[in-house]
Enzyme design. Structure first.
Site, PDB file in Angstrom:
ATOM      1  N   ASP A  69       0.909  -1.051   0.132  1.00  0.00           N
ATOM      2  CA  ASP A  69       0.022   0.131  -0.056  1.00  0.00           C
ATOM      3  C   ASP A  69       0.878   1.261  -0.089  1.00  0.00           C
ATOM      4  OD1 ASP A  69      -1.591   2.329   0.785  1.00  0.00           O
ATOM      5  OD2 ASP A  69      -2.896   0.989   1.944  1.00  0.00           O
ATOM      6  N   VAL A  70       0.922   2.051  -1.224  1.00  0.00           N
ATOM      7  CA  VAL A  70       1.950   2.936  -1.207  1.00  0.00           C
ATOM      8  C   VAL A  70       1.884   4.145  -0.164  1.00  0.00           C
ATOM      9  CG1 VAL A  70       2.304   2.578  -3.624  1.00  0.00           C
ATOM     10  CG2 VAL A  70       0.379   4.367  -2.905  1.00  0.00           C
ATOM     11  N   ASN A  96       2.167   5.366 -10.400  1.00  0.00           N
ATOM     12  CA  ASN A  96       1.153   5.008 -11.150  1.00  0.00           C
ATOM     13  C   ASN A  96       0.078   4.854 -10.102  1.00  0.00           C
ATOM     14  OD1 ASN A  96      -0.930   4.117 -13.429  1.00  0.00           O
ATOM     15  ND2 ASN A  96      -0.552   2.311 -12.286  1.00  0.00           N
ATOM     16  N   TYR A 165      -9.497  14.252  -6.525  1.00  0.00           N
ATOM     17  CA  TYR A 165      -8.452  13.737  -7.377  1.00  0.00           C
ATOM     18  C   TYR A 165      -7.593  15.091  -8.331  1.00  0.00           C
ATOM     19  CZ  TYR A 165      -7.265  11.014 -11.727  1.00  0.00           C
ATOM     20  OH  TYR A 165      -6.562  10.544 -12.647  1.00  0.00           O
ATOM     21  N   LYS A 169      -3.889  15.797  -8.487  1.00  0.00           N
ATOM     22  CA  LYS A 169      -3.079  15.834  -9.760  1.00  0.00           C
ATOM     23  C   LYS A 169      -2.398  17.263  -9.990  1.00  0.00           C
ATOM     24  CE  LYS A 169      -3.801  11.446 -10.763  1.00  0.00           C
ATOM     25  NZ  LYS A 169      -2.796  10.360 -10.777  1.00  0.00           N
TER      26      LYS A 169
END
Length: 260
Positions: A69-70, A96, A165, A169
């Site tokens: 889990d990053v 990613n 989101y 980004k």
């Protein structure tokens, strides 16, 4: 002329890549493209089974599946330790892993827990993986490597009801620029690919209808995810003296350019 350009891994061969979110979608497509091109690929994702399925698509490839889990620092440390233990170095990180979060939720109704989950995955996870890659690339011999962050069209232009989101980004673009500058003395090249409407499970709804800025619901064209994978491979296989700082790859007719 079809000359193959490679990263500056050991003896000029394609080196070792870490691909996060490798169990599906863009991450899977990129991992498969790299494996077929001769890279050693460490497949990272939260669940082991999808990673095993990705590896099975290229059974002759040199791959290692590492559930991680990053958003958890300990998982990221273990991921890069496993990569170095198995393959000796890290030449490429494709950063990613990400999540859109709850779709279609107006900003005033977005739960804080949902906001935090998107930030932890998309931004904090990207930072933790980049930091771990940076440390390894700085210390290894030959020194250096490449980090490619997966941005989004949302790093330029938001969709309705996408505040978490879109914010992450946009922040990822700042992360890319800062890492790119800081990596120069150590031959660490950092770039970003902004993707629009690649055909994955995450974008399946766009073909039947997606909310537009004018309030209408309209279907949107998509592109083959393999085209994204080939673009990432091109960026990855440039010599470290060259860098694609930002690339935008999108379905040609999607609503973006000229707002149409």
């Amino acid at each position: 002329m079809n000359e193959k350009r490679t990263v500056s891994g050991a003896e000029g061969r394609p080196g070792t890549a870490v691909v996060t979110g490798a169990g599906s979608g863009i991450g899977r497509a990129v991992a498969v493209e790299l494996l077929r091109a001769g890279w050693s690929v460490v497949l990272a994702g939260r669940r082991a089974e999808p990673l095993t399925e990705t590896a099975a698509l290229v059974p002759e490839g040199a791959s290692l599946a590492v559930p991680a889990d990053v958003s958890r620092p300990g998982d990221v440390t273990a991921l890069f330790s496993a990569a170095v233990e198995r393959f000796g170095r890290v030449d490429l990180l494709f950063n990613n892993a990400g999540t859109f979060g709850p779709g279609g939720v107006p900003v005033e109704e977005l739960p804080y827990d949902a906001w935090r989950h998107v930030v932890d995955t998309n931004l904090n996870g990207a930072f933790l993986c980049a930091q771990a890659a940076y440390r390894q690339m700085k210390e290894q011999d030959p020194q250096g490597g490449r980090i490619i962050n997966n941005g989004s069209i949302s790093a330029h232009t938001p969709r309705p009801h996408s505040v978490a989101y879109t914010a992450t980004k946009h922040a990822l673009t700042g992360l890319t620029k800062s890492l790119s500058l800081d990596g120069r003395p150590y031959r660490i090249a950092v770039g970003q690919i902004d993707i629009g409407n690649a055909a994955t499970d995450m974008t399946a709804r766009m073909q039947t209808g997606a909310l537009q800025a004018n309030g209408e619901i309209a279907p949107e064209p998509v592109m083959d995810v393999a085209d994204v994978a080939r673009t990432v491979r091109h960026m990855a296989e440039l010599p470290l003296e060259a860098n694609v700082q930002f690339a935008t790859v999108l379905a040609t007719a999607m609503p973006y350019v000229g707002r149409g």
